[in-house]
Design a protein around this motif. Structure first.
Motif, PDB file in Angstrom:
ATOM      1  N   LEU A1077       0.864  -1.357   0.103  1.00 30.28           N
ATOM      2  CA  LEU A1077      -0.024   0.016   0.108  1.00 30.28           C
ATOM      3  C   LEU A1077       0.986   1.247   0.045  1.00 30.28           C
ATOM      4  O   LEU A1077       0.481   2.312  -0.770  1.00 30.28           O
ATOM      5  CB  LEU A1077      -0.944   0.005   1.227  1.00 30.28           C
ATOM      6  CG  LEU A1077      -2.123  -1.013   1.227  1.00 30.28           C
ATOM      7  CD1 LEU A1077      -2.936  -0.934   2.582  1.00 30.28           C
ATOM      8  CD2 LEU A1077      -3.154  -0.803   0.021  1.00 30.28           C
ATOM      9  N   ALA A1078       2.034   1.245   0.600  1.00 29.19           N
ATOM     10  CA  ALA A1078       2.739   2.369   0.800  1.00 29.19           C
ATOM     11  C   ALA A1078       3.528   2.627  -0.554  1.00 29.19           C
ATOM     12  O   ALA A1078       3.569   3.814  -0.980  1.00 29.19           O
ATOM     13  CB  ALA A1078       3.932   2.087   1.779  1.00 29.19           C
ATOM     14  N   LEU A1081       0.834   3.855  -2.807  1.00 35.77           N
ATOM     15  CA  LEU A1081       0.341   5.302  -2.515  1.00 35.77           C
ATOM     16  C   LEU A1081       1.267   6.280  -2.961  1.00 35.77           C
ATOM     17  O   LEU A1081       1.101   7.545  -3.513  1.00 35.77           O
ATOM     18  CB  LEU A1081       0.400   5.260  -0.906  1.00 35.77           C
ATOM     19  CG  LEU A1081       0.063   6.763  -0.262  1.00 35.77           C
ATOM     20  CD1 LEU A1081      -1.153   7.001  -0.857  1.00 35.77           C
ATOM     21  CD2 LEU A1081       0.293   6.753   1.199  1.00 35.77           C
ATOM     22  N   GLY A1082       2.655   5.969  -2.917  1.00 32.22           N
ATOM     23  CA  GLY A1082       3.863   6.753  -3.522  1.00 32.22           C
ATOM     24  C   GLY A1082       3.640   6.849  -4.993  1.00 32.22           C
ATOM     25  O   GLY A1082       3.753   7.993  -5.523  1.00 32.22           O
ATOM     26  N   LEU A1085      -0.330   8.372  -5.806  1.00 29.21           N
ATOM     27  CA  LEU A1085      -0.739   9.432  -5.314  1.00 29.21           C
ATOM     28  C   LEU A1085       0.259  10.653  -5.314  1.00 29.21           C
ATOM     29  O   LEU A1085       0.005  11.867  -5.491  1.00 29.21           O
ATOM     30  CB  LEU A1085      -1.287   9.540  -4.029  1.00 29.21           C
ATOM     31  CG  LEU A1085      -2.569   8.480  -3.768  1.00 29.21           C
ATOM     32  CD1 LEU A1085      -2.642   8.456  -2.184  1.00 29.21           C
ATOM     33  CD2 LEU A1085      -3.618   8.998  -4.465  1.00 29.21           C
ATOM     34  N   THR A1086       1.555  10.075  -5.346  1.00 27.44           N
ATOM     35  CA  THR A1086       2.494  11.013  -5.494  1.00 27.44           C
ATOM     36  C   THR A1086       2.399  12.052  -4.556  1.00 27.44           C
ATOM     37  O   THR A1086       2.331  13.408  -4.796  1.00 27.44           O
ATOM     38  CB  THR A1086       2.913  11.393  -7.211  1.00 27.44           C
ATOM     39  OG1 THR A1086       2.680  10.616  -7.936  1.00 27.44           O
ATOM     40  CG2 THR A1086       3.970  12.172  -7.016  1.00 27.44           C
ATOM     41  N   PRO A1087       2.438  11.823  -3.190  1.00 25.81           N
ATOM     42  CA  PRO A1087       2.159  12.843  -2.055  1.00 25.81           C
ATOM     43  C   PRO A1087       3.223  14.033  -2.197  1.00 25.81           C
ATOM     44  O   PRO A1087       2.986  14.965  -1.827  1.00 25.81           O
ATOM     45  CB  PRO A1087       2.292  11.854  -0.832  1.00 25.81           C
ATOM     46  CG  PRO A1087       2.869  10.738  -1.113  1.00 25.81           C
ATOM     47  CD  PRO A1087       2.824  10.385  -2.683  1.00 25.81           C
ATOM     48  N   GLN A1327       7.556   9.651  -9.118  1.00 25.76           N
ATOM     49  CA  GLN A1327       6.520   8.746  -8.757  1.00 25.76           C
ATOM     50  C   GLN A1327       7.352   7.516  -7.930  1.00 25.76           C
ATOM     51  O   GLN A1327       6.916   6.898  -7.007  1.00 25.76           O
ATOM     52  CB  GLN A1327       5.772   8.219  -9.585  1.00 25.76           C
ATOM     53  CG  GLN A1327       4.623   9.076 -10.166  1.00 25.76           C
ATOM     54  CD  GLN A1327       3.827   8.597 -11.427  1.00 25.76           C
ATOM     55  OE1 GLN A1327       4.135   7.480 -11.939  1.00 25.76           O
ATOM     56  NE2 GLN A1327       3.156   9.471 -11.958  1.00 25.76           N
ATOM     57  N   ASN A1330       8.555   8.550  -4.722  1.00 23.07           N
ATOM     58  CA  ASN A1330       7.627   8.428  -3.911  1.00 23.07           C
ATOM     59  C   ASN A1330       7.119   7.197  -3.206  1.00 23.07           C
ATOM     60  O   ASN A1330       7.165   7.027  -2.108  1.00 23.07           O
ATOM     61  CB  ASN A1330       6.284   9.313  -4.415  1.00 23.07           C
ATOM     62  CG  ASN A1330       6.435  10.852  -4.281  1.00 23.07           C
ATOM     63  OD1 ASN A1330       6.699  11.250  -3.134  1.00 23.07           O
ATOM     64  ND2 ASN A1330       6.152  11.396  -5.327  1.00 23.07           N
ATOM     65  N   ALA A1331       7.147   6.339  -4.259  1.00 20.83           N
ATOM     66  CA  ALA A1331       6.871   4.874  -3.988  1.00 20.83           C
ATOM     67  C   ALA A1331       7.835   4.336  -3.015  1.00 20.83           C
ATOM     68  O   ALA A1331       8.072   3.726  -1.837  1.00 20.83           O
ATOM     69  CB  ALA A1331       6.777   3.881  -5.103  1.00 20.83           C
ATOM     70  N   PHE A1334       7.926   6.031   0.480  1.00 22.65           N
ATOM     71  CA  PHE A1334       6.875   5.449   1.458  1.00 22.65           C
ATOM     72  C   PHE A1334       6.948   4.157   1.746  1.00 22.65           C
ATOM     73  O   PHE A1334       6.661   3.587   2.848  1.00 22.65           O
ATOM     74  CB  PHE A1334       5.634   5.796   0.817  1.00 22.65           C
ATOM     75  CG  PHE A1334       5.015   7.189   0.941  1.00 22.65           C
ATOM     76  CD1 PHE A1334       4.215   7.498   2.027  1.00 22.65           C
ATOM     77  CD2 PHE A1334       5.342   8.227  -0.022  1.00 22.65           C
ATOM     78  CE1 PHE A1334       3.777   8.822   2.118  1.00 22.65           C
ATOM     79  CE2 PHE A1334       4.908   9.265   0.366  1.00 22.65           C
ATOM     80  CZ  PHE A1334       4.006   9.631   1.225  1.00 22.65           C
TER      81      PHE A1334
END
Lengths: 1362, 206
Positions: A1077-1078, A1081-1082, A1085-1087, A1327, A1330-1331, A1334
């Protein structure tokens, strides 16, 4: 056993393991060549006289061994053939070996084989080399310097409690001739003499070369004679020599060839070596009689000498060669085949031998050593003499041997004179060889002594002798006598006093006692045949051999009736033989025919008058001149010297020991020959228990003939001391026992006997000088001889005969003749103990309890062994009813009533073993008065003397222990019945099926035990009325369950369902999901969208280095990574390649990884198509002009080394053309020609290879690109600028920069973007970063959570435990 | 040395090593000898790869013929190897060059290999849960090191400080240890080479 030792001990022929010192293979008889040297080294140690060292191999001297009879060879061929077909089945071989033992003229199959016979190897195999084992020499494993673990278990010493050096007779205890050959102070065995085997005829001068007859001891010694087997010399002769009592070596010297043939098996097992001293001891030797071992007097070999009857048959056979029906016919071959197909050894034996082996009960009744078997037909049996054996071919042609055939064969086969055992034996030696196995005879013409055959002994020894239907094919029933005789007639079982005690301890189980009680009726009627021998438990070579044989005995199926089963069970128990026989023997209401004559006379039968025809030849020759001469020839000269020089007189027909009694000069000479230890023996013999006047018929067969001879001659020719003693103080005792033993054999009352014994000793053991014989004329030891109480005018048997008769018919006093044979057996046991020399007595004394404090050796009562005294003491404790049999101590102890008379036994006279027990008892119970210690053996008893009822200091043995009801009842002291008047119940008192009262007390009190199954009890009131068997009352568990105060906990036996996923697995899956999920999410969503990337120094250095490239410079990109690290390396490779292209440098790619060329081609082709790097319009980067892929180079370092030269010769990856043909390779001939080398390494190996190989290249610029995982391995090689510049640490190259991981790629892209260098948009580094970020954070979080949970759990555990 | 026949290969090894060393330390003495030996070694290695390929084909072909357990996988292996080989031949024959093999690699092998390798992340998570626990001093140190390395992967700005810490950790403690290991390995390699050259260690000769 180690491999080497195993190889050494393995027979080279058959591969079987042998004893390390076995000269011949114990399996096949093949001589073992290595043993000679080993013997010389280990045992003999003769290094000075190699010709005398060890045993002499006759082959060494070129001696010829005659080939065996062709007939026998054919037999052996068939056996060998069958054995091969059976795959060397051991059972067949053993069976055949047993048959060979049964019938001496049968060769062993292992001795022959068709090839051996043809090749001459038979000569070697046919040697009469005995298969020696360490035990044969009394050697133990440690004495052989061989670890016990290296000896096969089957060859390890079985039980040799007495075979110790300490038990060996010292020099003074040996015969003079032997002691002189022995170094003073040393044991016989450890003398530096050389052992020779007379069976090898090593004394033949022409065979032994340098052999000096004077250096050879006169004859070989049996272990008993050498003191190795200490007991056997006094108890009995060898098993195979039981028939004549002669030692094997002596019989070989004196007996005809047929006898030697019979004892072939015996020789193999028992022939003993002769001590040959060292040369330096030659002076001390007593030179053997001249010509004793000369070739002319050497007896023919048993192996090569065919018996006369067989020779004649062979001659006939030879003359009838070609005639149909002869040996070698198909019919005979077929018979042989069928014989070996037989699985029943009995049937096979019958086929092979032509007769049946003796049943066990028949053995004691036979005295003729020539009788080898019996032929049974329709209830009758006929003894088969060895001389009358039918030819072998008849056996196989005819399936069954008819009686007529046997008779015919007997007629045709001439009977050879059989030398008795005493012939040619020195008097003192006769005493040694005194057989305690003297069978009684009623009819001399019928009763003969059957030698123990190996097969029978094997069955006896194995304790598995269970009669079967097949075995009993010719018998109506396996009687109890047979069961008794199984044990009682066992002459070979190695038993020691220690063994007796051990067995006694083992025979204490209630089950055993039950069996004994069941067989109590048998005890009341002991068999009459068992009294022949109660041998002192001994350990002899025969025991060893038979023990080994018995180990391989075949279990016979047990198919008997219940009664027989009981008997067999009792018989199979490991009890002392004599006891077992007494227990299992049947009652004999009538006097059997096997009764000895003297006993029959006592019972009331008519005395048996010995017939002259039964006189053995050696005695009859005493009156026949020609036979006398012949007999004299059989006697060695040195033995003949002992006897009277005048051989023509009738007196000389009397054995030497008789003549020596009256001839003072000979007596003196003999006395000198008697060793000290034998003197002690004879002294004991001289004060033996008085023997009731033995009638003439009581003499053994051959002795009866002596009687005849002597009575036929004038009285003066008989030794005076042998004439009837005149003793006024001793009444004629023969009448009294006749009255008592008339009609019935009443059990003898031991208690009564013991009570009256002192009186008897005083009255009967009076030393009376023989009339006309002064003490000076009689040897010293004979002077102390006590003449038995006999009728006037009757001749007195010699001492050895006395001991024999004492072993069979001892009478303590005239009016108390032995009532039962068991009693006689006890006497025999005592007599045997008395024969023990002093040095052995020291040992046995510790095993026997003293009779009384004031034991006087001069009194006859003191002559009884201490064990015998113990038995009588125990008998004193007997019940109201007399104990008719001699029972072991433990059984007597059980029979002992409570108010048994106490026998004062001072503590000082308690033997050590008993002291030990008392010491142990002291640890448990306090014995206040040891001096009045009763012989209470701690044996489980059922009623009277049970240890449960043993009260010491007023406490119950069980104390306060909770015991079952029935056990508690049994543990209560039982008031014994008042002692009744001692009576001697006759046999009629014993009713079949009922136990005698005295024996009934021995058994368990069954009536006191509740019927655990049928009886019922009522439980407590608060419980439901349930009638349950008593057996359940004692179950506390049941009470607990039924009790209302206890809840019955019913366990839910339903298996708890296991969760599909365990907690740990669930936690692991949760972590997986969190990580996934992390990462998603990264990516999705690219937080962190506009995150600024922190540029690391390595990345900056790398970018700076590439940035320094000029246009058209030559850059080598090493694609050494594979698809596994595609996630990181692709981004890094694209970024670096993109930067290099942006600098317009020429790119050449090479790979040390097979996947590298494809990746390089993929990335380069993709980037080259981009407009900024060379699209079709600009054509900046085309294959061959802007970049070139050299593909995969195999060999790692070697490939790298090859790249330093002739790199242009390599083919390219895309077209396979030579690299130098492409414009991009212009000016490039090796790695040193590149301006920059960028290694895209996917693993640490690639990094190390490139760094190590390029470091030698001066002024090279090396950059490393690795995944994050390889960074720790690559970082140590990297020197950042300016340290990485060439020349900083020398002229060698160092990596200048390191670009690692996805973060490095992102940083590099960021730098490219900062320089307006477009990057690959498809990479989506943001991306991915981010992944990765996270995911990394998620993993860190998971680790933290797991540790927190773990620590909290541990904390709870500690708190809980605290 | 018990077998005289072993002297021959040892002499060859000794001479080769000596020439390579001479080539390394000198100029114009045995120039190019080391490169020549390297080329030979590369060729030999190429043949070794070919031999290895033949062995793989033989083994799996036998399994497929005997229909042993897992023979399906052997068939797949043979088909894959044959397919790549045939694709390369086709590419050369049809002038498609390396397009066929590159396509196979890019769209078949690379995704499979990457996917398989990516599963390592989950394995590492499971191992981290089991191993990275605070129990003993060693496990605690291991946990701290793992956390630092993981945080060093974070290249984004909010966690820049953690990244710097990770880099410091790697550049100093880890590098110091690894350099010691590399130096030791290099010394071992030198010693092993000397043993080979001097014939002390000839176990590789069989």
């Amino acid at each position: 056993m180690s491999d080497r030792a195993e190889q050494v001990n393995k027979c080279q022929e058959c591969g079987q393991l042998n004893s390390p010192n076995a000269i011949l293979c114990q399996n096949c008889g093949t001589p073992r060549s290595h043993i000679k040297a080993k013997k010389d080294e280990n045992q003999v140690g003769n290094q000075e006289t190699p010709t005398l060292g060890g045993r002499i191999n006759l082959q060494q001297f070129g001696q010829e061994t005659p080939t065996s009879n062709r007939k026998l060879s054919r037999f052996a061929e068939a056996a060998a053939k069958k054995r091969q077909e059976k795959g060397n089945d051991s059972s067949h071989t053993e069976s055949f070996d047993s048959f060979s033992a049964l019938r001496s003229d049968l060769p062993k199959p292992t001795d022959f084989s068709p090839d051996d016979e043809e090749s001459g190897a038979l000569e070697e195999l046919n040697l009469e080399l005995p298969a020696f084992a360490p035990e044969d020499f009394g050697l133990l494993a440690e004495e052989l310097r061989l670890p016990i673990e290296e000896i096969p278990p089957e060859e390890r010493p079985i039980a040799a409690p007495s075979l110790r050096r300490s038990n060996l007779p010292q020099t003074g205890e040996l015969p003079d001739w032997l002691s002189m050959a022995q170094p003073p102070g040393e044991s016989v065995f450890h003398s530096s003499s050389v052992e020779q085997n007379p069976a090898l005829d090593v004394f033949s001068l022409e065979e032994t070369g340098n052999f000096n007859s004077s250096e050879v001891a006169p004859f070989e010694l049996s272990p008993a004679e050498r003191g190795l087997d200490t007991d056997s010399r006094f108890s009995k002769p060898a098993t195979e020599d039981l028939d004549n009592g002669m030692p094997t070596w002596l019989r070989d010297l004196t007996s005809p060839s047929s006898e030697k043939q019979e004892n072939r098996t015996s020789s193999r097992l028992r022939d003993q070596p002769v001590f040959v001293p060292f040369p330096h001891q030659t002076d001390e030797l007593v030179e053997p009689p001249e010509g004793l071992f000369s070739p002319t007097e050497r007896q023919p070999r048993p192996s090569r000498d065919v018996p006369e009857w067989l020779k004649r048959n062979q001659a006939e056979q030879d003359s009838s060669i070609g005639k149909p029906g002869g040996f070698g016919d198909v019919e005979l071959e077929k018979a042989l085949e069928e014989a070996f197909e037989e699985s029943d050894p009995k049937s096979l034996a019958r086929k092979l031998l032509g007769f049946d082996t003796f049943e066990l009960e028949e053995l004691p009744d036979l005295s003729n050593n020539n009788v080898v078997g019996v032929v049974r037909k329709s209830g009758t049996s006929e003894l088969v003499d060895s001389a009358s054996l039918p030819p072998l071919e008849e056996l196989f042609i005819e399936e069954s041997v008819e009686e007529s055939d046997v008779a015919t064969s007997r007629e045709t086969a001439p009977t050879q004179p059989v030398a008795p055992w005493g012939e040619g034996v020195a008097p003192w030696l006769r005493g040694l060889e005194l057989p305690n196995y003297t069978p009684p005879t009623t009819s001399k013409s019928e009763i003969t002594l059957a030698p123990f055959t190996l097969a029978v002994e094997q069955q006896i020894e194995s304790s598995k002798f269970i009669p079967t239907d097949e075995f009993e094919a010719d018998k109506p029933k396996w009687t109890e006598e047979e069961a008794g005789s199984v044990q009682s007639s066992d002459e070979t079982r190695p038993l020691s006093m220690r063994e007796l005690l051990r067995q006694t301890n083992e025979l204490t189980s209630p089950e055993m006692l039950l069996q004994e009680v069941k067989s109590s009726e048998d005890i009341a009627n002991p068999p009459l045949v068992e009294s022949q021998a109660h041998p002192i438990e001994e350990f002899s070579l025969a025991d060893l051999a038979l023990q080994q044989i018995s180990d391989s005995s075949v279990d016979l199926p047990q198919e008997t009736s219940s009664e027989e089963n009981l008997i067999e069970q009792v018989a199979s128990l490991d009890m002392p033989e004599w006891l077992n026989s007494e227990i299992t023997s049947t009652e004999s209401q009538e006097i059997p025919d096997e009764l000895p004559a003297w006993l029959k006379a006592e019972i009331g039968d008519e005395p048996v008058t010995p017939t002259p025809g039964a006189v053995p030849d050696w005695l009859t020759t005493g009156v026949q001149a020609e036979k006398q001469v012949q007999e004299e020839e059989a006697i060695p000269d040195w033995l003949g010297e002992i006897s009277s020089p005048d051989s023509t007189t009738v007196a000389e027909a009397v054995p030497d020991w008789l003549t020596t009694g009256v001839q003072s000069e000979n007596q003196a000479q003999e006395e000198e020959n008697i060793p000290d230890w034998l003197k002690g023996l004879k002294e004991e013999l001289s004060i033996e228990k008085p023997i009731a006047a033995v009638p003439t018929e009581a003499f053994p067969q051959w002795l009866g003939e002596v009687d005849l001879e002597t009575t036929a001659k004038p009285v003066e020719e008989v030794p005076e001391w042998l004439q009837p003693p005149v003793s006024e103080s001793v009444p004629a005792p023969i009448d009294a026992p006749r009255e008592q033993t008339e009609d019935t054999l009443e059990p003898f009352d031991l208690a009564n006997f013991v009570d009256t014994e002192p009186e008897v000793s005083e009255s009967s053991h009076t030393v009376v000088d023989a009339p006309g014989t002064s003490s000076a004329e009689i040897p010293e030891w004979l002077g102390e001889f006590e003449y038995p109480q006999g009728q006037a005018g009757e001749e007195e048997p010699p001492d050895w005969l006395k001991s024999m008769m004492q072993g069979t018919a001892p009478t303590r006093k005239a009016e108390e003749a032995p009532k039962t044979y068991s009693q006689v057996g006890s006497y025999a046991l005592d007599a045997q103990l008395e024969n023990i020399p002093e040095w052995l007595k020291d040992k046995t004394e510790t095993l026997a309890a003293p009779t009384s404090p004031d034991t006087d050796v001069a009194k006859p009562v003191a002559q009884e062994s201490q064990i015998g005294a113990l038995l009588r003491e125990i008998a004193l404790l007997g019940d109201d009813e007399p104990l008719p049999v001699t029972v072991p101590e433990w059984l007597n102890a059980e029979k002992k009533p409570e108010p048994a008379p106490e026998i004062p036994m001072p503590l000082s006279e308690i033997p050590d073993w008993l002291k030990d027990d008392t010491a142990d008892l002291k640890g448990i119970i306090q014995i206040e008065d040891v001096g009045t210690l009763q012989p209470n053996l701690q044996m489980p008893q059922m009623e009277v003397a049970s240890p449960l009822s043993l009260e010491i200091e007023g406490q119950n043995f069980l104390g306060d222990l909770d015991v079952p009801l029935w056990l508690a009842q049994q543990s209560e002291p039982v008031v014994p019945e008042p002692a009744q008047a001692i009576s001697q119940p006759s046999l009629t008192e014993f009713v079949p099926g009922q136990l005698p009262s005295w024996l009934r007390t021995v058994g368990p009190t069954v009536t006191e035990e509740p019927d655990l199954l049928s009886d019922s009890v009522k439980l407590a009131d608060n419980l439901p009325v349930v009638t349950i068997p008593v057996i359940l009352v004692g179950a506390d568990v049941l009470n607990t369950l039924l009790s209302s105060s206890h809840k019955i906990v019913v366990e839910d036996k339903k298996e708890q369902k296991k969760p599909l996923i365990s907690r740990a697995t669930l936690l692991r899956y949760a972590a997986f999901m969190a990580l996934l999920l992390a990462a998603l999410l990264g990516i999705l969503l690219t937080p962190i969208k506009d995150a600024s990337i922190n540029i690391q120094p390595n990345t900056l250095n790398f970018f700076t280095a590439v940035e320094s490239l000029q246009s058209n410079q030559k850059v080598l990109l090493a694609y050494d990574w594979d698809a596994e690290v595609n996630g990181e390396m692709r981004s890094l490779s694209q970024s670096v390649t993109q930067h290099v292209m942006a600098k317009r440098s020429r790119i050449v790619t090479v790979s040390l990884n097979p996947q590298g060329p494809a990746l390089a081609s993929q990335i380069l082709n993709e980037l080259a198509t981009r407009p900024e790097y060379g699209n079709s319009a600009t054509r900046l980067y085309e294959y061959g002009t802007g970049y070139l892929n050299l593909g995969y180079r195999s060999g790692n370092e070697a490939a790298l080394r090859s790249l330093f030269s002739n790199i242009g010769a390599l083919p390219d990856y895309k077209k396979g053309a030579q690299a130098s043909s492409y414009p991009v390779m212009q000016g490039i001939n090796g790695l040193q020609d590149f301006d920059m080398i960028i290694v895209l390494a996917g693993n640490e190996g690639s990094v190390r290879s490139w760094v190590e190989q390029l470091s030698i290249q001066p002024n090279a610029r090396l950059l490393l690109v690795t995944p994050s995982a390889v960074q720790p391995f690559a970082q140590p090689y990297v020197f950042g600028p300016p340290a990485a510049e060439a020349g900083s640490f020398g002229k060698f190259t160092r990596p200048q920069a390191l670009l690692t991981g996805l973060s490095g790629a992102a940083q590099y892209q960021q730098l490219l973007l900062d320089r307006n260098i477009s990057s690959d948009r498809n990479v989506n580094l943001l991306q991915r970063l981010n992944a990765q970020t996270f995911a990394s954070l998620g993993l860190v979080l998971i680790i933290i959570v797991v540790n927190v949970v773990y620590l909290s759990a541990e904390l709870r555990k500690r708190r809980g435990s605290a | 040395m018990r077998k005289p026949g072993l002297y021959i290969p040892i002499i060859i090894i000794y001479l080769s090593a000596a020439l390579v060393l001479i080539d390394f330390f000198t100029n114009n003495v045995v120039e190019g000898f080391a490169s020549l030996l390297g080329l030979w070694a590369s060729i030999i290695m190429a043949f070794a790869v070919l031999v290895g390929l033949g062995n793989v084909v033989r083994v799996h072909f036998g399994r497929a013929l005997k229909r042993e357990s897992g023979y399906v996988y052997s068939l797949i292996l043979l088909l894959s190897a044959g397919g790549v080989l045939v694709g390369g031949i086709i590419g050369r024959v049809t002038n498609l060059q390396d397009d066929v093999t590159n396509w196979i690699y890019q769209y078949i092998y690379q995704p499979l290999s990457t996917t398989l390798f990516s599963l390592l992340a989950f394995l590492m998570v499971s191992a981290a849960i089991k191993a990275l626990r605070i129990g003993t001093v060693e496990s605690t140190l291991m946990l701290v090191g793992a956390l630092i390395v993981l945080l060093g992967q974070v290249a984004l700005q909010p966690f820049g400080g953690l990244s710097d810490l990770a880099h410091w950790f790697q550049n100093y403690p880890v590098m110091g240890v690894l350099r010691g290991v590399l130096i030791g390995a290099a010394l071992g390699a030198i010693a092993t080479s000397l043993r080979y050259i001097l014939g002390v260690d000839n176990r590789y000769l069989g």
